[in-house]
Motif scaffolding. Sequence first.
Motif, PDB file in Angstrom:
ATOM      1  N   TRP A  26       0.834  -1.206   0.000  1.00 57.45           N
ATOM      2  CA  TRP A  26       0.000   0.000   0.000  1.00 57.45           C
ATOM      3  C   TRP A  26       0.870   1.257   0.000  1.00 57.45           C
ATOM      4  CZ3 TRP A  26      -0.098   3.880   3.675  1.00 57.45           C
ATOM      5  CH2 TRP A  26      -1.078   4.858   3.479  1.00 57.45           C
ATOM      6  N   ALA A  27       1.903   1.271   0.833  1.00 58.42           N
ATOM      7  CA  ALA A  27       2.774   2.438   0.916  1.00 58.42           C
ATOM      8  C   ALA A  27       3.486   2.692  -0.416  1.00 58.42           C
ATOM      9  CB  ALA A  27       3.797   2.246   2.035  1.00 58.42           C
ATOM     10  N   SER A  28       3.824   1.633  -1.120  1.00 64.15           N
ATOM     11  CA  SER A  28       4.510   1.778  -2.410  1.00 64.15           C
ATOM     12  C   SER A  28       3.612   2.456  -3.427  1.00 64.15           C
ATOM     13  CB  SER A  28       4.945   0.406  -2.927  1.00 64.15           C
ATOM     14  OG  SER A  28       5.888  -0.186  -2.063  1.00 64.15           O
ATOM     15  N   ILE A  29       2.365   2.000  -3.514  1.00 66.21           N
ATOM     16  CA  ILE A  29       1.475   2.597  -4.519  1.00 66.21           C
ATOM     17  C   ILE A  29       1.083   4.011  -4.123  1.00 66.21           C
ATOM     18  CG2 ILE A  29      -0.817   1.871  -3.671  1.00 66.21           C
ATOM     19  CD1 ILE A  29      -1.357   0.966  -6.605  1.00 66.21           C
ATOM     20  N   ALA A  30       0.970   4.265  -2.792  1.00 67.22           N
ATOM     21  CA  ALA A  30       0.629   5.609  -2.334  1.00 67.22           C
ATOM     22  C   ALA A  30       1.755   6.593  -2.624  1.00 67.22           C
ATOM     23  CB  ALA A  30       0.321   5.584  -0.836  1.00 67.22           C
ATOM     24  N   SER A  31       2.988   6.200  -2.313  1.00 66.84           N
ATOM     25  CA  SER A  31       4.127   7.088  -2.582  1.00 66.84           C
ATOM     26  C   SER A  31       4.336   7.269  -4.075  1.00 66.84           C
ATOM     27  CB  SER A  31       5.397   6.532  -1.920  1.00 66.84           C
ATOM     28  OG  SER A  31       5.676   5.216  -2.382  1.00 66.84           O
ATOM     29  N   GLY A  32       4.100   6.218  -4.857  1.00 62.89           N
ATOM     30  CA  GLY A  32       4.207   6.346  -6.301  1.00 62.89           C
ATOM     31  C   GLY A  32       3.191   7.328  -6.856  1.00 62.89           C
ATOM     32  N   ALA A  33       1.972   7.300  -6.300  1.00 67.60           N
ATOM     33  CA  ALA A  33       0.928   8.223  -6.754  1.00 67.60           C
ATOM     34  C   ALA A  33       1.307   9.673  -6.440  1.00 67.60           C
ATOM     35  CB  ALA A  33      -0.398   7.864  -6.106  1.00 67.60           C
ATOM     36  N   VAL A  34       1.926   9.884  -5.282  1.00 67.13           N
ATOM     37  CA  VAL A  34       2.387  11.231  -4.938  1.00 67.13           C
ATOM     38  C   VAL A  34       3.383  11.730  -5.986  1.00 67.13           C
ATOM     39  CG1 VAL A  34       3.714  12.582  -3.277  1.00 67.13           C
ATOM     40  CG2 VAL A  34       1.985  10.974  -2.468  1.00 67.13           C
ATOM     41  N   LEU A  35       4.338  10.879  -6.335  1.00 72.87           N
ATOM     42  CA  LEU A  35       5.352  11.265  -7.316  1.00 72.87           C
ATOM     43  C   LEU A  35       4.740  11.480  -8.696  1.00 72.87           C
ATOM     44  CD1 LEU A  35       8.248   8.837  -6.299  1.00 72.87           C
ATOM     45  CD2 LEU A  35       8.085  11.290  -5.834  1.00 72.87           C
ATOM     46  N   GLY A  36       3.805  10.601  -9.071  1.00 77.13           N
ATOM     47  CA  GLY A  36       3.178  10.732 -10.386  1.00 77.13           C
ATOM     48  C   GLY A  36       2.362  12.000 -10.521  1.00 77.13           C
ATOM     49  N   ALA A  37       1.585  12.329  -9.478  1.00 71.93           N
ATOM     50  CA  ALA A  37       0.787  13.556  -9.516  1.00 71.93           C
ATOM     51  C   ALA A  37       1.687  14.789  -9.523  1.00 71.93           C
ATOM     52  CB  ALA A  37      -0.161  13.587  -8.321  1.00 71.93           C
ATOM     53  N   ALA A  38       2.755  14.751  -8.720  1.00 76.77           N
ATOM     54  CA  ALA A  38       3.685  15.879  -8.679  1.00 76.77           C
ATOM     55  C   ALA A  38       4.395  16.052 -10.019  1.00 76.77           C
ATOM     56  CB  ALA A  38       4.704  15.675  -7.557  1.00 76.77           C
ATOM     57  N   ALA A  39       4.813  14.927 -10.605  1.00 71.56           N
ATOM     58  CA  ALA A  39       5.502  14.999 -11.898  1.00 71.56           C
ATOM     59  C   ALA A  39       4.572  15.532 -12.976  1.00 71.56           C
ATOM     60  CB  ALA A  39       6.027  13.611 -12.283  1.00 71.56           C
ATOM     61  N   SER A  40       3.298  15.144 -12.914  1.00 65.26           N
ATOM     62  CA  SER A  40       2.332  15.648 -13.886  1.00 65.26           C
ATOM     63  C   SER A  40       2.173  17.157 -13.767  1.00 65.26           C
ATOM     64  CB  SER A  40       0.980  14.961 -13.685  1.00 65.26           C
ATOM     65  OG  SER A  40       0.008  15.468 -14.575  1.00 65.26           O
ATOM     66  N   ALA A  41       2.159  17.649 -12.530  1.00 61.26           N
ATOM     67  CA  ALA A  41       2.011  19.091 -12.315  1.00 61.26           C
ATOM     68  C   ALA A  41       3.257  19.862 -12.741  1.00 61.26           C
ATOM     69  CB  ALA A  41       1.693  19.363 -10.847  1.00 61.26           C
ATOM     70  N   TRP A  42       4.431  19.272 -12.528  1.00 59.51           N
ATOM     71  CA  TRP A  42       5.685  19.981 -12.796  1.00 59.51           C
ATOM     72  C   TRP A  42       6.164  19.836 -14.241  1.00 59.51           C
ATOM     73  CZ3 TRP A  42       8.279  17.574  -7.866  1.00 59.51           C
ATOM     74  CH2 TRP A  42       7.746  18.185  -6.721  1.00 59.51           C
ATOM     75  N   ILE A  43       6.010  18.634 -14.776  1.00 57.41           N
ATOM     76  CA  ILE A  43       6.576  18.346 -16.095  1.00 57.41           C
ATOM     77  C   ILE A  43       5.506  18.272 -17.178  1.00 57.41           C
ATOM     78  CG2 ILE A  43       8.072  16.752 -17.390  1.00 57.41           C
ATOM     79  CD1 ILE A  43       9.123  15.731 -14.728  1.00 57.41           C
ATOM     80  N   GLY A  44       4.292  17.936 -16.784  1.00 53.74           N
ATOM     81  CA  GLY A  44       3.231  17.752 -17.770  1.00 53.74           C
ATOM     82  C   GLY A  44       3.283  16.362 -18.365  1.00 53.74           C
ATOM     83  N   GLN A  45       2.903  16.258 -19.627  1.00 56.01           N
ATOM     84  CA  GLN A  45       2.817  14.946 -20.279  1.00 56.01           C
ATOM     85  C   GLN A  45       4.149  14.218 -20.337  1.00 56.01           C
ATOM     86  OE1 GLN A  45       1.588  17.814 -21.159  1.00 56.01           O
ATOM     87  NE2 GLN A  45      -0.250  17.695 -22.444  1.00 56.01           N
ATOM     88  N   GLY A  46       5.242  14.972 -20.289  1.00 53.60           N
ATOM     89  CA  GLY A  46       6.556  14.345 -20.338  1.00 53.60           C
ATOM     90  C   GLY A  46       6.854  13.463 -19.143  1.00 53.60           C
ATOM     91  N   ALA A  47       6.033  13.582 -18.090  1.00 52.85           N
ATOM     92  CA  ALA A  47       6.245  12.747 -16.899  1.00 52.85           C
ATOM     93  C   ALA A  47       6.116  11.264 -17.209  1.00 52.85           C
ATOM     94  CB  ALA A  47       5.252  13.142 -15.807  1.00 52.85           C
ATOM     95  N   LEU A  48       5.363  10.924 -18.243  1.00 57.63           N
ATOM     96  CA  LEU A  48       5.217   9.512 -18.599  1.00 57.63           C
ATOM     97  C   LEU A  48       6.521   8.903 -19.090  1.00 57.63           C
ATOM     98  CD1 LEU A  48       1.743   9.101 -20.371  1.00 57.63           C
ATOM     99  CD2 LEU A  48       2.500   8.128 -18.192  1.00 57.63           C
ATOM    100  N   TRP A  49       7.387   9.725 -19.680  1.00 59.87           N
ATOM    101  CA  TRP A  49       8.656   9.183 -20.169  1.00 59.87           C
ATOM    102  C   TRP A  49       9.562   8.767 -19.013  1.00 59.87           C
ATOM    103  CZ3 TRP A  49       8.691   7.430 -24.761  1.00 59.87           C
ATOM    104  CH2 TRP A  49       7.943   8.032 -25.772  1.00 59.87           C
ATOM    105  N   ILE A  50       9.368   9.372 -17.859  1.00 60.36           N
ATOM    106  CA  ILE A  50      10.145   8.967 -16.684  1.00 60.36           C
ATOM    107  C   ILE A  50       9.787   7.532 -16.302  1.00 60.36           C
ATOM    108  CG2 ILE A  50      10.520   9.385 -14.227  1.00 60.36           C
ATOM    109  CD1 ILE A  50      10.069  12.346 -14.758  1.00 60.36           C
ATOM    110  N   ILE A  51       8.511   7.236 -16.272  1.00 59.98           N
ATOM    111  CA  ILE A  51       8.081   5.885 -15.896  1.00 59.98           C
ATOM    112  C   ILE A  51       8.432   4.894 -16.991  1.00 59.98           C
ATOM    113  CG2 ILE A  51       5.726   5.682 -16.789  1.00 59.98           C
ATOM    114  CD1 ILE A  51       6.897   4.937 -13.207  1.00 59.98           C
ATOM    115  N   ALA A  52       8.424   5.343 -18.243  1.00 59.84           N
ATOM    116  CA  ALA A  52       8.847   4.461 -19.334  1.00 59.84           C
ATOM    117  C   ALA A  52      10.314   4.071 -19.157  1.00 59.84           C
ATOM    118  CB  ALA A  52       8.630   5.146 -20.682  1.00 59.84           C
ATOM    119  N   GLY A  53      11.145   5.048 -18.752  1.00 60.63           N
ATOM    120  CA  GLY A  53      12.548   4.753 -18.493  1.00 60.63           C
ATOM    121  C   GLY A  53      12.719   3.795 -17.328  1.00 60.63           C
ATOM    122  N   ALA A  54      11.930   4.000 -16.270  1.00 66.37           N
ATOM    123  CA  ALA A  54      12.012   3.102 -15.116  1.00 66.37           C
ATOM    124  C   ALA A  54      11.592   1.684 -15.495  1.00 66.37           C
ATOM    125  CB  ALA A  54      11.126   3.630 -13.989  1.00 66.37           C
TER     126      ALA A  54
END
Length: 206
Positions: free
Chosen positions: A156-184
């Motif tokens: 649960w903590a993993s998915i919760a912390s991941g959601a925090v990062l994903g939402a923050a990345a979306s706000a800061w980077i926009g659509q390009g945030a998906l390329w970060i997860i693609a790299g991971a």
Amino acid sequence: MLAGLAGYVDGFAFVFLGGYFVSFMTGNTTRASVDVSQLSLVSAAFALTLIVAFVMGVMAGTLVPGDRARGQLRVLLLILSLVCAAAILAGFEWRWASGCCLAFAMGALNTVFARGGQVAFGVTYMTGALVKVGQGLVGAMRGQAGTGWPRHLLLWASIASGAVLGAAASAWIGQGALWIIAGALAVLLAISWIVRARPPRAGSVG
């Protein structure tokens, strides 16, 4: 790691899609139901489309051929391809198509640890994980050993912390945030392939 990645994708998608999910189908079911009650049929159709895409992803992951190890690698490759496709579509602001690709990918993600065609545990089923935490805590208070609640709490903590990062990345980077997860995902796929490609160690004699 997979739960964290799923959380990142869902957090990103929730912001990008305006309050819809790509891995939390209970939430989309509620959204669709509320939209129908308010006669917002286009919004309801979007939520239902995401649900269908998720189910199709589960079907695709289940149908991937090969033994368990090769099947896992192929499912991870499928997920990586879908996330890359979603990132490209998001760059053109094609939110519906991008969301469907991500929902398909998250459905497939839940089959990575399938055994005999059956899902051993759902990577994105956090309600079930929290139920296990509650049951495990009661068992621990009663002196039972091996209740396993820390493992479910970590999930649960993993998915919760991941959601925090994903939402923050979306706000800061926009659509390009998906390329970060693609790299991971690409790194995770490479590590998995290297580990499985190693020859088995010879057993010790004596």
